[in-house]
Design a protein around this motif. Structure first.
Motif, mmCIF file in Angstrom:
data_model
loop_
_atom_site.group_PDB
_atom_site.id
_atom_site.type_symbol
_atom_site.label_atom_id
_atom_site.label_comp_id
_atom_site.label_asym_id
_atom_site.label_seq_id
_atom_site.Cartn_x
_atom_site.Cartn_y
_atom_site.Cartn_z
ATOM 1 N N LYS A 216 -6.909 -6.090 19.070
ATOM 2 C CA LYS A 216 -6.494 -5.733 17.727
ATOM 3 C C LYS A 216 -7.651 -6.000 16.762
ATOM 4 N N VAL A 217 -7.622 -5.295 15.611
ATOM 5 C CA VAL A 217 -8.750 -5.366 14.677
ATOM 6 C C VAL A 217 -8.261 -5.703 13.267
ATOM 7 N N ILE A 218 -8.870 -6.723 12.682
ATOM 8 C CA ILE A 218 -8.714 -6.991 11.248
ATOM 9 C C ILE A 218 -9.915 -6.359 10.556
ATOM 10 N N VAL A 219 -9.647 -5.416 9.672
ATOM 11 C CA VAL A 219 -10.707 -4.679 8.987
ATOM 12 C C VAL A 219 -10.935 -5.297 7.607
ATOM 13 N N THR A 220 -12.128 -5.820 7.396
ATOM 14 C CA THR A 220 -12.493 -6.439 6.118
ATOM 15 C C THR A 220 -13.226 -5.427 5.262
ATOM 16 N N LEU A 221 -12.673 -5.148 4.096
ATOM 17 C CA LEU A 221 -13.214 -4.138 3.197
ATOM 18 C C LEU A 221 -14.168 -4.747 2.164
ATOM 19 N N ILE A 243 -10.717 5.058 3.215
ATOM 20 C CA ILE A 243 -10.784 4.269 4.447
ATOM 21 C C ILE A 243 -9.382 3.891 4.933
ATOM 22 N N VAL A 244 -8.527 3.440 4.030
ATOM 23 C CA VAL A 244 -7.179 3.031 4.436
ATOM 24 C C VAL A 244 -6.397 4.225 4.975
ATOM 25 N N ASP A 245 -6.493 5.358 4.298
ATOM 26 C CA ASP A 245 -5.793 6.545 4.775
ATOM 27 C C ASP A 245 -6.328 7.001 6.130
ATOM 28 N N ALA A 283 -1.932 -3.731 -4.539
ATOM 29 C CA ALA A 283 -0.939 -2.702 -4.855
ATOM 30 C C ALA A 283 -1.397 -1.330 -4.377
ATOM 31 N N GLN A 284 -2.670 -1.021 -4.565
ATOM 32 C CA GLN A 284 -3.188 0.272 -4.133
ATOM 33 C C GLN A 284 -3.108 0.424 -2.616
ATOM 34 N N THR A 285 -3.450 -0.641 -1.903
ATOM 35 C CA THR A 285 -3.430 -0.581 -0.440
ATOM 36 C C THR A 285 -2.016 -0.362 0.073
ATOM 37 N N LYS A 286 -1.051 -1.059 -0.503
ATOM 38 C CA LYS A 286 0.333 -0.930 -0.055
ATOM 39 C C LYS A 286 0.929 0.442 -0.391
ATOM 40 N N GLU A 287 0.413 1.093 -1.419
ATOM 41 C CA GLU A 287 0.865 2.449 -1.713
ATOM 42 C C GLU A 287 0.423 3.426 -0.628
#
Length: 428
Positions: A216-221, A243-245, A283-287
Motif C-alpha cells: 500500500k502507498v501513502i502519497v505525500t503531496l 493528482i488526487v483525481d 476540504a478540497q481533497t475530500k470533495e
C-alpha cells in the motif's frame, strides 16, 4: 486581486495597474470612488472554483456576457499588528466584458447571490473506524518505510527514473515483512498548477508496481512547497485536483498525506497562514476523494494535535530519545484516531564530521529497542529510510557538511547494496 490602502488615502500604486488591466475605463472610475474611505488593512483574495455559463456573445466578437456560478472565494484579512482572519464566500456573478485595446476587460460585474462562511461538512473516511485503519474491511496495521531509490534520493520521478529499480526495491521491501511505503510528490517538479503528463505516467508506474507486490502507498503531496500565500491557493488547488483525481481509484493507494512537516514553516510563513491553507486543502481533497483517509505529516508528536478534528488519522515524526517516546506519544491516544509514527530512524554515521556518532551496531540496537516499544503500544510505523545515500541534495538539509554526512547514513542498506545489522529489525 490584492488591495493595501493607506488610511483615509486613495492608493494609486501598483494596484491601480491591476484595475487598469482588468476593468474598462468607466468601471475603473466607479471602483476608485470606493477606495477613498478605506482603513489600514491588507486584504488578499483568491477564488478556487468557477462554473461558467455563457449568455451572450456579440457577432463582432467585442462583447461577451456570462454567469459565473458557485464562485468559492477565500479572503485573508490582515489588520494592522494583528493575526490574519479568513473568510469564505460562495457567490454567483453576472459579468459583461468588452474587448478594449485588444484585451478583454470587465465592464459590468454584479454579485447576485452571496453566502458567507459556507461550511463544508468533512465526512470521515470509510476506511477508518475509530483507531483502526481498514483495508478490504480488515484491520491494517501499517508496517512501512519511506522510499527513495538508492541512486536518486529526493528525486524518485526525475530524469533517472528506473522502473526496474523500483520493482526490485518493492520486492525487497515486501519480502522484509513490510506492507506500506510512503512516497513524495514534489510540487514544482510535477509542474505546479499544470501537472506534467510524463510525471503522472511515472507515478502510475510506481503505483502499479506497488499493487503488483501487494504494497500500500501513502502519497505525500506538496513536497518542497513553502509559499502558502492566499494568491497561490488557486494554483495549489489545481495541482491537488489533478493528482488526487488521477490516483483516487488506484488499488494501491492507502492514504493522502497533504504536507510533510508544515509546522517547520510556522516561523517563516506564519502559523495561521499555514494551518488555513491546510484546512482548505483537507476540504478540497475530500470533495475529490471521499474514500481514502487524509493525514498531515507533522514534525513532532506535539504538533500532531493540530487540525486533529479534520484529518482521518494523526501522523508525526520522531527523532528524539527512545526513553522519551512513550511520554510524548501518550497524549495522542486521547483523540480516538489511528496514530502513525510516520518517520523515525538513526544515522549510523561516525566519521570526520561526527567522530562520536552512532555506529551500525548502535543503529541496530536502536531499531531493536524501538520496535519492541512499537509492538507493545500497537503503533503504526514507517521508518526512515531503506538506503544509505551517496549524495544528499543541499535543498534537503542545507550545505553544512556535517548535516549532509549524517543524513546519508539513515538506511538499512549500505550504498554498495549490503544489508546493515539494523535490517533484521526493519519490521516488528
Amino acid at each position: 486581486m490584492k488591495y493595501k490602502p493607506k488610511s483615509g488615502q486613495h492608493y494609486l500604486g501598483m494596484y491601480t495597474l491591476v484595475l487598469e488591466s482588468y476593468f474598462t475605463t468607466k468601471a475603473r472610475q466607479k471602483l476608485k470612488k470606493y477606495l477613498k474611505d478605506t482603513v489600514d488593512v491588507t486584504i488578499n483574495s483568491s477564488t478556487l472554483r468557477h462554473e461558467l455559463d455563457a449568455n451572450f456573445f456579440s457577432e463582432d466578437g467585442q462583447i461577451v456576457a456570462f454567469t459565473d456560478r458557485n464562485v468559492l472565494e477565500v479572503q485573508e484579512i490582515i489588520p494592522k499588528k494583528n493575526n490574519p482572519l479568513y473568510s469564505k464566500t460562495n457567490s454567483n456573478y453576472q459579468v459583461i466584458m468588452l474587448k478594449e485595446d485588444g484585451f478583454w476587460r470587465i465592464r459590468h460585474l454584479t454579485r447576485t447571490q452571496l453566502n458567507f462562511d459556507k461550511t463544508r461538512i468533512l465526512k470521515k473516511s470509510p476506511l477508518v473506524n475509530d483507531t483502526i485503519i481498514l483495508v478490504d474491511n480488515q484491520p491494517f496495521p501499517i508496517k512501512g518505510i519511506n522510499y527513495y531509490p538508492k541512486d536518486t534520493p529526493w528525486d524518485l520521478f526525475g530524469d533517472k527514473f528506473n522502473a526496474e529499480v523500483v520493482d526490485q526495491d518493492f520486492h525487497l521491501i515486501k519480502n522484509a515483512g513490510l506492507n506500506t511505503i510512503r512516497i513524495f510528490i514534489p510540487y514544482t517538479d510535477f509542474g505546479k498548477e499544470y501537472v506534467l503528463p510524463e510525471k503522472l505516467e511515472k507515478l502510475r508506474l510506481v503505483m502499479n508496481t506497488a499493487e503488483k507486490v501487494n504494497l500500500k502507498v501513502i502519497v505525500t503531496l506538496f513536497d518542497f512547497y513553502g509559499n502558502y500565500a492566499l494568491e497561490d491557493w488557486t494554483f495549489t488547488h489545481r495541482h491537488l485536483e489533478q493528482i488526487v483525481d488521477y490516483l483516487k481509484d488506484h488499488k494501491a493507494l492507502l492514504a493522502w498525506d497533504l504536507k510533510n512537516e508544515p509546522d517547520l514553516d510556522f516561523d517563516s510563513r506564519g502559523k495561521s497562514r499555514v494551518t488555513s491553507w491546510l484546512t482548505e486543502l483537507v476540504a478540497q481533497t475530500k470533495e475529490i476523494d471521499s474514500i481514502h483517509p487524509i493525514t498531515i505529516g507533522w514534525s513532532s508528536p506535539e504538533a500532531a494535535k493540530l487540525l486533529q478534528d479534520q484529518v482521518d488519522f494523526l501522523s508525526f515524526h520522531y527523532y528524539g530519545e527512545i526513553s522519551d517516546f512513550k511520554e510524548r506519544y501518550k497524549p495522542l491516544k486521547a483523540f480516538q484516531k489511528p496514530v502513525v509514527l510516520q518517520e523515525f530512524g538513526l544515522s549510523s554515521y561516525r566519521g570526520l564530521w561526527a567522530p562520536f556518532g552512532n555506529s551500525e551496531e548502535d543503529q541496530a540496537l536502536y531499531y531493536q529497542n524501538f520496535q519492541n516499544i512499537l509492538k507493545k503500544e500497537s503503533v503504526h510505523f514507517l521508518s526512515w529510510t531503506l538506503y544509505d545515500f551517496t549524495n544528499v541534495p543541499k535543498g534537503v538539509v542545507g550545505s553544512l557538511p556535517w548535516r549532509r554526512a549524517i543524513q546519508k547514513h539513515f538506511g538499512f542498506i549500505r550504498t554498495n547494496g549490503e544489508k546493515k545489522p539494523a535490517f533484521q529489525f526493519i519490521s516488528n
